[in-house]
Design a protein around this motif. Structure first.
Motif, mmCIF file in Angstrom:
data_model
loop_
_atom_site.group_PDB
_atom_site.id
_atom_site.type_symbol
_atom_site.label_atom_id
_atom_site.label_comp_id
_atom_site.label_asym_id
_atom_site.label_seq_id
_atom_site.Cartn_x
_atom_site.Cartn_y
_atom_site.Cartn_z
ATOM 1 N N ALA A 1 38.036 39.011 34.940
ATOM 2 C CA ALA A 1 39.333 38.997 34.261
ATOM 3 C C ALA A 1 40.096 40.293 34.516
ATOM 4 N N LYS A 2 39.398 41.417 34.492
ATOM 5 C CA LYS A 2 40.045 42.708 34.742
ATOM 6 C C LYS A 2 40.571 42.796 36.178
ATOM 7 N N VAL B 1 41.422 40.255 38.208
ATOM 8 C CA VAL B 1 42.564 39.347 38.364
ATOM 9 C C VAL B 1 43.807 39.948 37.720
ATOM 10 N N ALA B 2 43.649 40.516 36.526
ATOM 11 C CA ALA B 2 44.790 41.123 35.839
ATOM 12 C C ALA B 2 45.341 42.308 36.626
ATOM 13 N N GLU B 3 44.465 43.143 37.139
ATOM 14 C CA GLU B 3 44.894 44.334 37.891
ATOM 15 C C GLU B 3 45.657 43.939 39.149
ATOM 16 N N GLY C 1 47.069 41.015 39.815
ATOM 17 C CA GLY C 1 48.269 40.274 39.473
ATOM 18 C C GLY C 1 49.405 41.173 39.037
ATOM 19 N N GLU C 2 49.100 42.146 38.191
ATOM 20 C CA GLU C 2 50.131 43.076 37.731
ATOM 21 C C GLU C 2 50.640 43.940 38.883
ATOM 22 N N CYS D 1 45.591 50.215 42.911
ATOM 23 C CA CYS D 1 44.868 49.013 42.501
ATOM 24 C C CYS D 1 43.500 48.920 43.172
#
Length: 292
Positions: free
Chosen positions: A136-137, A139-141, A143-144, A185
């Motif tokens: 989850a971390k 994907v979030a990183e 994506g942002e 990232c």
């Protein structure tokens, strides 16, 4: 292991992993998968996946960072394919080879870029499902980083700035997002897979920001002073598109000073990270002194 030897080892691992993790060229429909692999096989410095691996190497984690490394390279390659399109930079060469829309056609290039962007998230979801919090971390990183407020936002402001004088603040906004964001990232993703603390992730992000801006300043210098054969891509496009660059804003000498200052700050930040950071120190200097 000396810096250049270690860099070559990382790059070799990445080249092999591209073949391992990307769909085979014969996968139906073959044309889109051929185009994806064509751009992914074009080589280059492999800076971004190397950063994922290097950040992860500072920790004892046994979780494999390579799928994440290929994910960021897939996303980076998508951004280059789209940057090169006639509607944006209209470039003929990338890494010494015809750009995707020249090798195939514009529609295929657009779709190959779209496919690589999507595939980056497929890789993360597939390979880190057994570690859902880390997945989850990641994907979030990613994506942002890749969204409208960072990577794409920087690209948009870069396009809007063509033919108009830009302030240093706007120029920094463009490159903190268009260039530095993905570099930051990569380090954060490698650290996340390794189990880095919040403070360590912040240090990775700061290091990435500094080498990212230095990288862009050197890119501007090389675009103004190098040649197409050395660079392996079209040069002089900044002047043709009347873009504000660090060289245009500050001149060559001051730009080199700014790149050096950023590099030295990146090296200082390495002292706050755990483990053997010799490679990251060497990488900062290598990027400042590169010829392409």
């Amino acid at each position: 292991m000396e810096f250049k030897e270690k860099l070559r080892a990382y790059q070799s691992e990445v080249e092999s992993a591209v073949e391992q993790y990307l769909p085979a060229a014969g996968t139906r429909p073959s044309r889109i998968h051929e185009a994806m692999l064509y751009s992914m096989r074009a080589g280059g410095k492999r800076l971004r996946p190397v950063l994922v691996l290097a950040a992860h190497s500072l920790f004892a984690s046994k979780l494999n960072p390579m799928p994440a490394a290929i994910a960021v390279e897939s996303l980076h390659t998508y951004s280059l394919i789209h940057d090169d399109l006639p509607s944006i930079d209209n470039a003929d060469l990338r890494r010494g080879k015809p750009t995707s829309h020249k090798q195939f056609d514009e529609a295929t290039a657009v779709l190959a870029g779209d496919a690589l962007l999507t595939y980056a998230f497929q890789l993360l979801a597939r390979h880190y499902a057994a570690a859902p919090e880390i997945c989850a971390k990641l994907v979030a990183e990613l994506g942002e980083t890749a969204g409208s407020e960072r990577l794409i936002g920087g690209q948009m402001e870069d396009i809007l700035g063509e033919g108009a004088p830009l302030s240093e603040d706007t120029l920094n906004f463009i490159h903190l997002n268009k260039t530095s964001a993905l570099i930051e990232c990569c380090l954060v993703m490698g650290g996340t897979i390794g189990g880095a603390s919040d403070d360590q992730l912040a240090a990775f992000r700061a290091y990435g920001r500094e080498i990212g801006i230095s990288f862009q300043i050197i890119d501007d210098i090389l675009d103004a002073t190098s040649d197409e054969e050395t660079m392996g891509k079209s040069i002089g496009s900044d002047a043709e598109l009347d873009k504000t660059t660090y060289v245009k804003l500050h001149g060559l000498e001051k730009s080199r000073e700014l790149a050096h200052a950023r590099t030295q700050e990146a090296i200082r930040i390495c002292s706050t990270l755990p483990g053997d950071t010799e490679f990251l120190v060497g990488l900062a200097s290598y990027l400042e002194n590169r010829l392409n």
